[in-house]
Structures are given as C-alpha cells and as structure tokens.
Design an enzyme around this catalytic site. Structure first.
Site, PDB file in Angstrom:
ATOM      1  CG  HIS A 358      -1.893  -1.147   1.216  1.00  8.60           C
ATOM      2  ND1 HIS A 358      -2.288  -1.809   2.360  1.00  8.60           N
ATOM      3  CD2 HIS A 358      -2.549  -1.749   0.194  1.00  8.60           C
ATOM      4  CE1 HIS A 358      -3.151  -2.763   2.040  1.00  8.60           C
ATOM      5  NE2 HIS A 358      -3.320  -2.743   0.739  1.00  8.60           N
ATOM      6  CD  GLU A 361      -0.762   0.387   4.762  1.00 10.70           C
ATOM      7  OE1 GLU A 361      -0.069  -0.652   4.844  1.00 10.70           O
ATOM      8  OE2 GLU A 361      -2.003   0.367   4.680  1.00 10.70           O
ATOM      9  CG  HIS A 496       0.564  -4.063   5.290  1.00 14.71           C
ATOM     10  ND1 HIS A 496      -0.465  -3.772   4.430  1.00 14.71           N
ATOM     11  CD2 HIS A 496       1.162  -5.166   4.777  1.00 14.71           C
ATOM     12  CE1 HIS A 496      -0.494  -4.642   3.444  1.00 14.71           C
ATOM     13  NE2 HIS A 496       0.484  -5.510   3.639  1.00 14.71           N
ATOM     14  CD  GLU A 589      -1.309  -3.560   9.437  1.00 15.57           C
ATOM     15  OE1 GLU A 589      -0.944  -2.365   9.307  1.00 15.57           O
ATOM     16  OE2 GLU A 589      -1.966  -4.171   8.578  1.00 15.57           O
TER      17      GLU A 589
END
Length: 732
Positions: A358, A361, A496, A589
């Site tokens: 993404h 990110e 991410h 994350e």
C-alpha cells in the site's frame, strides 16, 4: 467486514457539499476498497467554499449570519473576548488575510515544524482536554489525526472528538508540557460510516498557564484569525499561523460546523521544541538512533540512488535486480544480500521482506531501506550476528511493491496524505486483495474428501480465470508471483502500517461472507510463533504504557492476531504465498501512523531493528535437508516433504534441498517423489537454535528404472521381456 460497512454507507443519506476554504487541499476519491488497518470512510468530494467569519471574541460588531450553500447551513457561534497578555512570537513571513479576518489560503502553505505527535501517540491522552464530550468514545483522546472509529457509533472507540450539542463555546486543547513554538494545525472531520460531522472554521488561542489566553491574529486587520477547516470528513486541511506562537497550551475553538451535525474534529499540531532553562517538566527523550543511516523519506529517484550507494559500498554482498514494472513503468527493485549474491547455494534458505504494497504506508519502505544500509555497515564492521546472517541466509529486500501509489502519497506529504490516498496502485487496485483466491478451491476439495489424495494440500495451481489475458491482475501482482516462482522462498514478512499488531494466515474466512472468523492454517503453531517473535522484540508493541492505535487493543492478546479473525481479506499475499509456494509469510503492522514524519524515523528504526533481525533468524527453526537419488547422489527436485499430523506439505528446490519450518517436537517426516519409493524417518526439533538436518536417499522403482533404460535406447533383457509379457497377459 470493511467492504460490507462501506457498502452500507452507500445507502446513507447523501450529503451535499460541505463548507471549506478555496485553495485547501482536497483528497481525491480512491476506489471503494476496504483499508487494511480499519478502513476509512470517504464522504463525497465537493468544491470547498469560503466560510463567513464569526465574531472575533467580541472585538467585532458584525451580525451573526447564516449562509446557504446547497441548503446546508453554517452554525455561527459568538465567543467572549479573552485577555491577551502580549504576544510571544518569532518572525514569520506575513500571511494574506481577508478584511473579515478569515485567512486567505490561496497561497501554497508548507509546514515549517514537525507534528507534535497526536497521530503517532507521542502526545498522551492526559495532554488532551476539551470543553465537553458527547461520550467517552468521543472524548478529547479521540481527537487525533487519522484515528479510525470502531464498528458502531457510540462505542468506546469513536472516530473523533465531538463536543456536546448544547455546548455553545466548544474547544479542544493540547498541553505540550513545555514551551513550544506552534506553527500550524491540521484538521479532519469525524471518521464514521454512519454520520457526517466536521468543523468548517475555527479560531486558535494560546496560553502558558491554561488560565490566561490570547488568540492568533491577522496582521493586517488585528482581528482574531478565523481558519478555514474541512469540507469533508477525511481530507486533512493544513493551516499555518500568521505568526508562530510560543506557548505551552494551544486551543482550537470551532466557530462553524456542518448543519445537522456537531462540532467534531481530529487534529495534529505542528510545533517546534524550544529550550527553556526554567522548564519544570522533564524533557521527552530525543527521537534519535546511534546508527549512521539515512533517516528521511525517499521517493523513487532517491530510493534508487540510495540502493546504488549501498551496492557500491558493499559490492561483495549485494546485488540489485528488478522483478518487473509498475503500471506507470517504475521498476520494482530488489536488493539481494548474501555472501554469494546472484546464486542459490545448496542448503541456504531464501528469505524476503516486502514493503510498500500500500503506497501510503511508508514506514515499511523506509525500514527496509534502513535495514539494507545497516546490514552493509555492520558487515563491514565485522558484526558477528550480521555476518552469520549474511553467510547462512540469502536475503531479498523489496522496499516498494507499489511505487506508483507511494509517489502519490509522497507528493502529498506525511501529514497531508490522509488515511487512504496512495493506498491503491495507479489502476485503482488494492494489491493485497489481488492475488489468486486459492483458499476456496482447497476448502471445497477438503469438504469433498479429495485432499490430499486427489487435490494436493500445497502448491495449488492458479485458477483458469486468473491467467486470462483480460483478468484484473495488476502488473505489480504478476511480477511478485513470478518472483515467488523463481526463488524458493522459505520465510517472508509483508510490512504494512496503520496499526501495531502482527497478523498471520489465513487472512480469508472459511465461512463465505463472514466478516471475521478464526481461520487457522495447519501450521498455526508455527505462524503464532513467528508472529510472537516479531511482536515480542518490537519496542513499541512491548511498551506497557502505550494506548491502542484506533479501536482494538491487541496488547490483550500479545499483539498478534489471526488475519481472518481480525477482518477477512480474500486474495491476500500471505494466503497465496502459503498455498502456492513453500513460503510462510506474516503481515506486520508497524505503526499507528501510516506515514510518520521523517523526524520520527530514528525512533521507529530503533523500535523495529531487533525485530527485523530476529525474525530473519527464525528461518533456522525446524528441519532442513537434501533429498537425493540413492544411486547417483544427485538432488531430486520437487520431492514432497510431508509431516505426520500437519496437512500441508512442502517441496524441494531444483537442487533437492528443502526447509520445513516446525516448532520444537518429534516428527515423522516422509519424502516422496515420482518414480521413487517413499522414505520415512523420525526428526526431532529441539528448543536450541537449528535447523536440524533431516536428509533422505530415495530408491527408484523398477518401473522408473525401465523407463530410464528405454529412454536411453537400451535393449530390454530377454528375461525381463518375458516377464513383462506375462504381466500384460494377466492384465488383459
């Protein structure tokens, strides 16, 4: 789950154009896909309109006005004038103002100071106050830029600070705890699937003791400045102060907000620290690292330059190659790091880090670039840990899988990119939903009792629809799939941002249409171990005092979660990697802030440095070996390695070597290959660092020997010919 919520949002009453300011930045609508770390809801985009100025704390005799814009009213509130103790300012170029006192944002504004830290959580909840709150879930601690709401309005995790409806003079206050040079404010509206709430204009005041306040004033008129705010819930809007102010406290005083809504906002404060010898509060630790690395954000050109510099500095352990191109033609560069770059060494496992799937990110991208610099620097220093890692492992680092999306986000800037802009590739495809769904055919075959005898439990083929010329498959996705096929990866992590948690497969729920459901793989114990290793060595995740990023407290479960039990993600790279190749992959994350300011990169590197190294070392966990032909001692490619009790097999690479990640224990392992008798042996995985050798020698079957003789043109011996004829006769 988030796709379902966004679909429900489409049935909500349409909202007309909101009120904002000409020249303020507007977030372009992205494709309606759910965001990975708590999808954001984007309201319809509208052309912002200059809001009227309200009374400036009693210094103006203007009447309260109502301005109609497509039948939407602005709520105007009077405010009492507060004492002005005299300005504490530093020099700043003047900002053009309108006669009514509202700022004219027609000129391009560039933030001069870094963020104070509302979004990144460096500002604690105790530093945030407000005049009132509708509920705890809408308290001042929720007034952080880009914070995401929970599943329902009214829970403990709503998507903004919202004042009570009867509060006629609302304010939102931040205590910097030290004298600070405030230079600007960034605001958003309320993040919610069900409601539209945002502030359209506000004033700003400052204090050193929270008792005596003074306002930000326009230079030309001397009136309190009225700052244009938002025209939709999600687009971050930046306002710089006419003159930076030195103070400890800053207050935002909403003047106008959307008709039918309430005064709701999310904010970030731009502020520079200043020295104060009389400061009573202990200084916060500096965000720094002792490693001599390049701590800044790198666009495509700067990234290529940095990778080239690392390659030139460490030519004997690095190699740069491209696995393909993005939709806009940007190359997907990979840095390979090993003592023998460019070749697969027999028995040496292949590992990878993938970042930037993404584009918005950005932290993962920078951590991968920092990691390659660090490995090069420490190898030259002779660090034993890094030296062993590079001599026993072949590491592949892909810093940007979605360079088109990153360039979009980079141009907007770390604080103005919002929650979703740049997430998708240039075609509008979410790459983490773009891999082939191999889960569904596997589970259907399992339900029919066809696995593993008829349908394999590993290396599932691509579906026919997926390889059609007109299939909706991004070029970035195709490039990564071909990369996976070329290299026998064993371990991977997909980096991410937007949360602080490690998720592991399966990412897709087994029950169709279920928004979330615990869906473990046959290797659940391995994936939980891998996830725990990263989470347990990540400084931020292990901080007992940290608050949740958005709407879930993952610390209650060790900062790890099964992906499908979080929210379903069909077509994820993690699931595809597990079912189509030998590679075990998790998602990390990394931070609450998807695109942290570059002054926070040193601290983020320190938070993740040990975790990045320790995770790579987990490739030594389990068993490894070579499957060879007993007669020729040559390695057998594509031999299947099966472990009793685990319904997922792996295969050997072209040299016959394999790696099978396992947690400590005793296992019965079987090696099989076409044309060979199977062989089974016991292999023990101890708690000490491995891997444990578990080699196999397979014997050809008589049928395979005959095939090889005939293929070589040899004559069949008479006795064997007569035996074959008798067997054919019995068969007929």
């Amino acid at each position: 789950m988030w796709g379902l919520l966004l679909a429900l949002a489409a049935f909500a009453p349409a909202v007309g154009p909101g009120l904002g300011a000409p020249g303020t930045s507007v977030l372009g609508l992205a494709p309606p896909a759910a965001t990975e770390a708590r999808g954001s809801t984007l309201a319809p985009q509208s052309s912002p309109v200059q809001p009227p100025a309200g009374k400036s704390n009693g210094t103006s005799e203007q009447h309260v006005r109502i301005r109609i814009v497509k039948k939407k009213k602005i709520i105007m509130k009077k405010r009492k004038k507060l004492t002005h103790p005299g300005p504490l300012v530093t020099a700043k170029p003047p900002v053009t103002t309108t006669p009514a006192g509202a700022l004219d944002p027609s000129e391009e504004q560039e933030p001069g100071c870094p963020p104070l830290g509302l979004e990144s959580l460096r500002v604690s909840d105790s530093q945030l106050e407000a005049s009132s709150s509708q509920s705890f879930g809408l308290g001042p601690h929720r007034g952080r830029l880009n914070i995401q709401s929970g599943l329902e309005d009214g829970d403990l995790y709503d998507g903004a600070w919202c004042a009570e409806e009867q509060d006629t003079e609302p304010w939102f206050q931040v205590d910097a705890r030290h004298p600070t040079r405030f230079s600007g404010i960034i605001t958003q509206g309320r993040n919610s699937v069900w409601r539209y709430d945002w502030v359209t204009s506000y004033k700003v005041q400052f204090s050193n003791d929270s008792q005596t306040w003074w306002g930000s004033r326009n230079r030309s008129s001397g009136m309190d400045a009225v700052f244009p705010a938002n025209s939709d819930p999600e687009t971050p809007v930046l306002n710089l102060l006419p003159e930076p102010q030195v103070a400890r406290f800053i207050r935002l005083l909403p003047q106008n907000w959307l008709q039918g809504g309430t005064s709701c906002l999310r904010a970030e404060i731009l502020a520079c620290p200043i020295s104060d010898p009389n400061d009573l509060f202990p200084k916060a630790p500096e965000l720094e690292s002792s490693d001599p690395l390049d701590f800044r954000h790198h666009n495509y050109k700067a990234m290529r330059k940095l990778m080239k510099e690392v390659n030139e500095k460490c030519p004997n352990i690095t190699r740069i190659y491209s696995i393909g191109k993005s939709h806009q033609g940007l190359k997907l560069y990979v840095m390979e790091m090993s003592d023998q770059p460019g070749e697969h060494e027999l028995g040496e496992p292949e590992v990878r880090y993938v970042a930037g799937m993404h584009g918005n990110e950005a932290l993962g991208r920078e951590l991968v670039l920092l990691l390659m610099q660090f490995l090069c620097h420490e190898f030259l220093r002779g660090d034993p840990r890094v030296t062993r890692l590079l001599t026993e492992t072949r590491i592949h680092l892909l810093p940007s899988m979605n360079p088109d999306g990153y360039e979009t986000a980079f141009r907007r800037g770390s604080e103005l990119v919002g929650w979703a802009e740049g997430r998708w590739n240039h075609q509008g495809i979410d790459l983490n939903h773009n891999f082939a769904d191999l889960n569904t055919p596997l589970w259907e075959a399992e339900d029919d009792g066809l696995v593993p005898d008829t349908v394999p439990n590993h290396h599932l083929p691509l579906p026919a629809y997926y390889i059609l010329p007109n299939a909706t498959v991004a070029p970035e996705t195709r490039a990564v799939i071909e990369w996976m096929k070329r290299i026998p990866f064993v371990l991977s992590a997909n980096l991410h941002g937007g949360e602080l948690v490690v998720s592991y497969p399966f990412d897709m729920t087994r029950t169709p249409w279920a928004a979330r459901e615990l869906t473990p793989t046959p290797d659940d114990s391995v994936f939980r171990w891998l996830s725990t290793v990263y989470a347990g060595t990540n400084r931020a995740m292990q901080d007992p005092d940290r608050r949740p990023c958005h709407n879930q407290d993952f610390s209650l479960h060790g900062n790890i979660i099964n992906g499908a039990d979080w929210h379903t993600v069909p077509g994820s790279m993690n699931d595809f990697s597990y079912l189509h190749t030998n590679c075990f992959e998790i998602t990390v994350e990394l931070s609450c802030d998807k695109f942290p300011h570059e002054n926070e990169l040193p601290q983020e590197w320190e938070n993740n440095k040990d975790a990045l190294l320790t995770y790579l070392e987990q490739v030594r966990m389990g068993i490894t070996g070579v499957v060879r032909d007993k007669d020729t001692e040559l390695g057998i490619a594509d031999a299947v390695i099966a472990v009793d009790g685990i319904n997922h097999d792996v295969t050997t690479a072209w040299g016959g070597d394999y790696w099978r990640l396992l947690t400590p224990g005793d296992y019965m392992v079987t090696a099989s290959a076409e044309g060979y008798h199977t062989a089974t042996r016991s292999c023990r995985v101890p708690f000490e660092e491995g891997p444990v050798p578990c080699n196999f020698h397979l014997t050809k079957t008589p049928k395979q020997r005959l095939r090889e003789l005939l293929a070589a043109g040899a004559k069949v011996p008479p006795d064997l010919r007569r035996r074959l004829e008798r067997l054919r006769g019995q068969k007929h």
